[in-house]
Design a protein around this motif. Structure first.
Motif, short mmCIF file in Angstrom:
data_model
loop_
_atom_site.label_atom_id
_atom_site.label_comp_id
_atom_site.label_asym_id
_atom_site.label_seq_id
_atom_site.Cartn_x
_atom_site.Cartn_y
_atom_site.Cartn_z
N TYR A 172 -70.31 -67.82 -2.37
CA TYR A 172 -70.17 -66.65 -3.25
C TYR A 172 -68.71 -66.20 -3.29
O TYR A 172 -68.17 -65.86 -4.35
N GLY A 175 -66.70 -68.43 -5.54
CA GLY A 175 -66.91 -68.11 -6.95
C GLY A 175 -66.19 -66.85 -7.36
O GLY A 175 -65.64 -66.75 -8.46
N THR A 178 -62.31 -67.72 -7.67
CA THR A 178 -61.98 -68.58 -8.81
C THR A 178 -62.26 -67.89 -10.14
O THR A 178 -61.50 -68.05 -11.10
N SER A 179 -63.34 -67.10 -10.21
CA SER A 179 -63.66 -66.45 -11.49
C SER A 179 -62.61 -65.42 -11.86
O SER A 179 -62.33 -65.22 -13.05
N PHE A 186 -68.13 -67.41 -13.36
CA PHE A 186 -68.44 -67.34 -11.94
C PHE A 186 -69.17 -68.60 -11.47
O PHE A 186 -68.83 -69.18 -10.43
N GLU A 187 -70.15 -69.04 -12.24
CA GLU A 187 -70.94 -70.21 -11.84
C GLU A 187 -70.09 -71.48 -11.83
O GLU A 187 -70.26 -72.34 -10.95
N GLY A 189 -66.86 -71.53 -11.28
CA GLY A 189 -66.00 -71.38 -10.11
C GLY A 189 -66.71 -71.80 -8.83
O GLY A 189 -66.10 -72.38 -7.93
N LEU A 190 -68.02 -71.51 -8.74
CA LEU A 190 -68.79 -71.92 -7.57
C LEU A 190 -68.71 -73.42 -7.37
O LEU A 190 -68.48 -73.92 -6.26
N ALA A 553 -75.06 -73.44 -3.37
CA ALA A 553 -74.36 -73.00 -4.57
C ALA A 553 -75.32 -72.39 -5.58
O ALA A 553 -74.99 -71.39 -6.25
N SER A 557 -75.18 -68.54 -6.89
CA SER A 557 -75.03 -68.23 -8.32
C SER A 557 -75.89 -67.05 -8.74
O SER A 557 -75.68 -66.47 -9.81
#
Length: 686
Positions: A172, A175, A178-179, A186-187, A189-190, A553, A557
């Protein structure tokens, strides 16, 4: 190569690596001055650091069982200390701790005290003895000490559960970073972060993870110290935040006193109190209140359509109707949660330096109880988490294991002694520069973090001015947004993102490897197929890595609760399941298999029961709490119960056989049997 030469070579390699990384950051800073975009800086930081970790993972690939599971047992104490620190300082420490201290003030010091104090227990009670035992995993010790597969299976289940909860929190965090800094979903980035995790651990196991974690520690500690040192210099003129934040705290206390009596702040808190009362009335009037609200929204929507109202008004009403609870039970849960949030905003936040705050003596006592319970759980959990204890199997011997605990604590201390300064400086900037500002001229970081849902503003009184109660900030934002809050160059934000990513990836690597080793080595090889070849064992381990990583992951998400609670729950699970069985297994010969199995199951069961019964994420309520203890400290009930059950059941059942008691002597005492060698650990005395 002897240990000294190996250690010198490592120092040389990582010295060059650190210098090169510092030069890389300086070049990006120069590039920003010449027009390099923020988006490009974020991408460069992300992909260059992941490429570094992937490169180390590829170069460290191995098919040797000892190298894959315990890095060949030749990691020098200093470097094992760095790897343990990186493994330990997860996204919760790097991202979440400063935010917790921001909101909780003195109460947040429970995390600092518990997490650092836990390593004292590791050094005194567990690390040297587990290293003397040898083998590869914690279930290995449980299986050998408590005679067979039953205790091993319980250990496997607890290892997977505690590590998986912890792993989800790290992914988490990946994500989240990166997001925000690479501007991807977000997903997505995960799974970008997931690729980095797998490359680090898939090919080389513990060997690759160890050398990657050393590299990650160097990045994360640089990333953690640099922004707050700059902020300290900006606010106080001295780049020593650990020393200077006390003076800023005194000024912050004065500012808090001003906000408590400011008329606009009191008016806003009164409005939130009224909202809480309205929600309480609606909950009390269910199910009629739900139907009344639904009819009112339908009537409102029909009126807007007949009056040819603006598309925005119609869309907002349609959204409110769509978001309305479907059933009275759902309405009760959601409205009660909204009531609690409004009630919290209706109260002045606790003073940062106030110990155990509360409006009444009972509330202060409850705060004190929770502080002590959390310190206890975090200390004991630190000494029981399988992915940390497994690191001490990688040292050359017992003495190196003890020394690596010292180095671990020193390297961790560098971050933890700085976290309170982060909280104070960030809070001062927000209270002094943001609160009381016009909503039309708020700084850019408010909007940028609002886009990912981590900062919310509600002008409840409609005056166009931001009051403290109208600002909602997620715990995880404080650390990541500090450079922007302080107006620092974006390259510093990129550096912080790289550090947060390193913290999350390093811990995720260790957790993922721990879970896969538990499933492949302890479950498959030790229980299902003891005759499996080395090649097959490694294939099973790597396949489990992929499966567990993808499942974690997928769970991450869904954006579960905040990182710090999930990590705290993992500590409670580890503490209740392992600490009594490990400590009594080492220090009390009379502890036997029935006692250990019953104690582990009872401690774990009570901990999970309490967490589910009291935390809103699971549909629970603090109305069911025992002694007002928060669910994050559920292990405070499981650990004592585990000790009691193990002792009572062991005394009521036959003692363990003589060979098991001889194993305890072997693990406990430094004298080695004739002809034995400290490095003789492949099969140990198991």
């Amino acid at each position: 190569m002897n240990t000294g030469a190996f250690s010198r070579r490592l120092r040389r390699y990582y010295g060059w690596y650190t210098g090169t990384f510092a030069l890389f950051v300086l070049l990006l800073a120069v590039g920003e001055q010449f027009g390099l975009s923020q988006r490009a800086i974020g991408h460069i930081f992300l992909f260059v650091t992941i490429a570094i970790y992937a490169g180390i993972g590829v170069m460290s690939r191995t098919s040797d069982v000892s190298e894959y599971y315990v890095a060949g047992r030749r990691v020098p104490a200093v470097f094992n200390g760095m790897a343990t620190a990186a493994d330990w300082m997860s996204a919760a420490s790097f991202i979440g701790l400063a935010g917790t201290l921001y909101f909780s003030g003195f109460e947040g010091l429970a995390f600092v005290t518990g997490w650092t104090g836990g390593f004292v227990l590791v050094a005194l009670l567990l690390a040297p003895y587990l290293r003397k035992f040898g083998q590869y995993t914690i279930p290995d010790f449980l299986g050998a000490r408590y005679e067979g597969d039953f205790a091993r299976l319980v250990g496997i289940g607890a290892t997977v559960l505690a590590s998986f909860v912890y792993l989800v929190a790290q992914i988490y965090g990946v994500g989240l970073v990166t997001s925000r800094f690479v501007s991807v979903e977000f997903e997505i980035g995960l799974f970008v972060g997931l690729a980095g995790i797998l490359v680090c651990s898939f090919l080389g196991g513990m060997r690759a993870v160890t050398w990657t974690q050393v590299a990650q520690y160097l990045i994360l500690i640089i990333a953690y110290l640099v922004p707050v040192m700059i902020l300290s210099y900006k606010v106080t003129g001295v780049p020593a935040p650990q020393v200077m934040y006390g003076g800023v705290l005194a000024k912050l206390t004065e500012r808090e006193a001003e906000l408590e009596v400011e008329p606009a702040e009191n008016a806003v808190r009164a409005l939130y109190h009224k909202r809480a009362d309205d929600y309480a009335a609606k909950v009390a009037a269910l199910p009629e209140s739900l139907e009344t609200e639904r009819r009112a929204l339908i009537d409102r929507l029909n009126e807007l359509r007949l009056d040819n109202a603006s598309a925005r008004d119609i869309a907002l009403t349609e959204r409110a109707l769509r978001d309305l609870p479907r059933t009275p039970a759902d309405a009760a849960v959601r409205w009660e949660r909204a009531r609690a949030e409004a009630l919290e905003k209706a109260q002045p936040p606790p003073r940062h330096a106030e110990a155990h705050p509360g409006r009444t003596a009972a509330e202060s006592q409850a705060a004190r109880n929770n502080f002590l319970a959390l310190v206890f759980v975090l200390m004991v959990g630190t000494a029981a988490l399988p992915h940390i204890l497994a690191r001490y199997y990688t040292t050359p011997g017992v003495v190196a294991a003890r020394r690596s605990v010292f180095w671990s604590l020193l390297f961790i201390f560098l971050l933890y002694v700085t976290a309170p300064a982060y909280a104070v400086f960030a809070k001062w900037e927000i209270y002094n520069s943001v609160i009381g500002s016009s909503l039309s001229i708020l700084p850019g970081w408010v909007a940028s973090w609002g886009k990912v849902g981590l900062v919310r503003i509600e002008d409840i009184n409609g005056d166009g001015i931001l009051q403290l109660a109208e600002l909602s900030i997620n715990t995880d934002v404080i650390m990541l947004a500090t450079p922007e809050i302080a107006g620092l160059p974006y390259v510093v934000s990129g550096l912080v993102a790289a550090g947060g990513l390193a913290a999350a990836l390093s811990t995720a690597d260790g957790l993922l490897l721990t879970i896969s080793n538990a499933l492949s080595h302890d479950l498959y090889y030790k229980v299902i197929n003891p005759h499996a070849t080395t090649h097959r064992r490694l294939v099973i381990s790597k396949s489990q890595l992929l499966v567990v990583a993808v499942v974690a992951a997928w769970v991450a998400s869904m954006r579960p609760d905040n990182i710090l609670f999930m990590v705290g729950l993992a500590f409670s699970i580890g503490a209740a399941a392992f600490f009594p069985a490990l400590v009594l297994g080492i220090f009390w010969k009379r502890a036997n298999r029935p006692g250990a199995v019953c104690g582990m199951l009872a401690g774990l069961g009570v901990t999970l029961f309490y967490a589910v019964r009291t935390h809103p994420f699971f549909g629970g309520s603090m109305a069911h709490a025992w002694f007002d203890i928060n669910p994050i400290s559920a292990g405070v009930f499981g650990v004592p119960l585990g000790f009691v059950i193990i002792i009572v059941v062991s005394l009521l059942t036959p003692p363990p056989p003589r060979e098991i008691q001889a194993l305890v002597d072997y693990v406990r005492y430094p004298q080695l049997p004739t002809g034995a060698d400290e490095g003789e650990t492949e099969s140990g005395r198991a």
